[in-house]
Design a protein around this motif. Sequence first.
Motif, mmCIF file in Angstrom:
data_model
loop_
_atom_site.group_PDB
_atom_site.id
_atom_site.type_symbol
_atom_site.label_atom_id
_atom_site.label_comp_id
_atom_site.label_asym_id
_atom_site.label_seq_id
_atom_site.Cartn_x
_atom_site.Cartn_y
_atom_site.Cartn_z
ATOM 1 N N GLU A 117 0.832 -1.208 0.000
ATOM 2 C CA GLU A 117 0.000 0.000 0.000
ATOM 3 C C GLU A 117 0.864 1.254 0.000
ATOM 4 O O GLU A 117 0.509 2.275 -0.610
ATOM 5 C CB GLU A 117 -0.956 -0.008 1.193
ATOM 6 C CG GLU A 117 -2.062 -1.040 1.090
ATOM 7 C CD GLU A 117 -2.899 -0.871 -0.172
ATOM 8 O OE1 GLU A 117 -3.178 0.278 -0.572
ATOM 9 O OE2 GLU A 117 -3.273 -1.896 -0.776
ATOM 10 N N ARG A 150 2.093 1.724 -3.494
ATOM 11 C CA ARG A 150 0.979 2.174 -4.333
ATOM 12 C C ARG A 150 0.681 3.655 -4.102
ATOM 13 O O ARG A 150 0.456 4.406 -5.047
ATOM 14 C CB ARG A 150 -0.272 1.342 -4.019
ATOM 15 C CG ARG A 150 -1.438 1.615 -4.966
ATOM 16 C CD ARG A 150 -2.762 1.169 -4.374
ATOM 17 N NE ARG A 150 -2.794 -0.226 -3.983
ATOM 18 C CZ ARG A 150 -3.072 -1.224 -4.812
ATOM 19 N NH1 ARG A 150 -3.340 -0.986 -6.088
ATOM 20 N NH2 ARG A 150 -3.098 -2.466 -4.369
ATOM 21 N N GLU A 170 2.634 -1.266 -8.035
ATOM 22 C CA GLU A 170 1.298 -1.700 -7.644
ATOM 23 C C GLU A 170 1.212 -3.216 -7.729
ATOM 24 O O GLU A 170 1.876 -3.847 -8.541
ATOM 25 C CB GLU A 170 0.226 -1.078 -8.540
ATOM 26 C CG GLU A 170 0.077 0.428 -8.360
ATOM 27 C CD GLU A 170 -1.165 0.968 -9.043
ATOM 28 O OE1 GLU A 170 -2.097 0.184 -9.279
ATOM 29 O OE2 GLU A 170 -1.191 2.177 -9.325
ATOM 30 N N GLU A 227 -6.818 -1.945 -5.708
ATOM 31 C CA GLU A 227 -6.802 -0.908 -4.684
ATOM 32 C C GLU A 227 -8.205 -0.779 -4.111
ATOM 33 O O GLU A 227 -9.180 -0.688 -4.856
ATOM 34 C CB GLU A 227 -6.367 0.431 -5.280
ATOM 35 C CG GLU A 227 -6.419 1.583 -4.295
ATOM 36 C CD GLU A 227 -6.052 2.908 -4.921
ATOM 37 O OE1 GLU A 227 -5.986 3.925 -4.201
ATOM 38 O OE2 GLU A 227 -5.848 2.942 -6.155
#
Length: 366
Positions: free
Chosen positions: A257, A260, A266, A270
């Motif tokens: 996270e 990201r 990534e 999400e």
Amino acid sequence: MSRENGMILRKHTRQIQVGDVAVGGDAPISIQSMTNTDTADVTSTVEQIHRLQGVGCELIRVAVPDIDAARSIRSIRDQISLPLIADIHFDARLAVASMENGAQAIRINPGNLGGEEKLQLVIDAAQQHNVPIRVGVNSGSIEKDLLATHGYPSPECPDALINSALRNVALLEKHGFYDIKISIKSSDTLTTISGYRKLSSLTDYPLHIGVTEAGGLIAGTVKSSVALGILLHEGIGDTFRISLTRDPEEEVKVGWELLRALRIRERGPELISCPTCGRTRIDLFPLAEEVDRYLQTMVAPLKVAVMGCVVNGPGEAREADIGIAGGKGVGIIFKKGKIFKKVPEEELLTVFLEELHKMEQEYKAG
């Protein structure tokens, strides 16, 4: 410096190889964790490593407190595909035994192995087995003379931490060993930031970054995200661990996270979810948790929303590829802000997970 994405210029470092994972240079910033099992318990350790790999762990470290743990590395290696790092303190024999049994990297503090003769044994084994060494220094393990000169590491003066690391790197270099990465760990967020900033300006070895003893899920996530987020945004750091007093799977999830959020890397979907308010007419928290648990098994780079209000939810999450919004007795599934399907409340989760499964299969099919 090299550009990590449109915003971040990453400090260029030497590249080393940990198993089949490159660290440093232009290699992706890698996420690692550490098992909390008894390493000599091969079955439990392997099972945990498989779970960690399932949520995206890329490098795994195991504690080696005794010879049984060192010898177990061979059996563990035979059953996993992640590169395995042995964590050694004080005992050069354990470092050598770990490499002889297949450790693909070791983490040591060269200065506390018992002198240069024992350090030479470790270096010889590392060169023979083509194993890189992480020089890992913590605030609690700094040499007394450096503490006397510089004081305990602080945001204003992290020099004791930095000089300890560089002194230990110099010991390896003196013996002709350069396959190195460095970490300097502090439990203080600001000391971590200032220490790595200065260290990065003084060396081109790849850096493992992290906040040690950061705490539980909430405190540890906040401290690690602040320190590592700032450093990564400044282009500092080649691999990292989020240290939490928690199941290590949570460390890996937080790590992804963080990457990201910085638009560095990534993995999988999400999740967007609303904090709830007086308009919420559904028990949103367990719904969001169930969706999040399912998303951890997916690889499709979707944006998924879980909203509590059928009136405003779809509009607030219009950029989501797919989402659900709960209402009293009925919920909706929406795509790109538009209603896709109305579903009875008791069927909402089941139908939504089925849609996610379809999207995952479509993504995998190309």
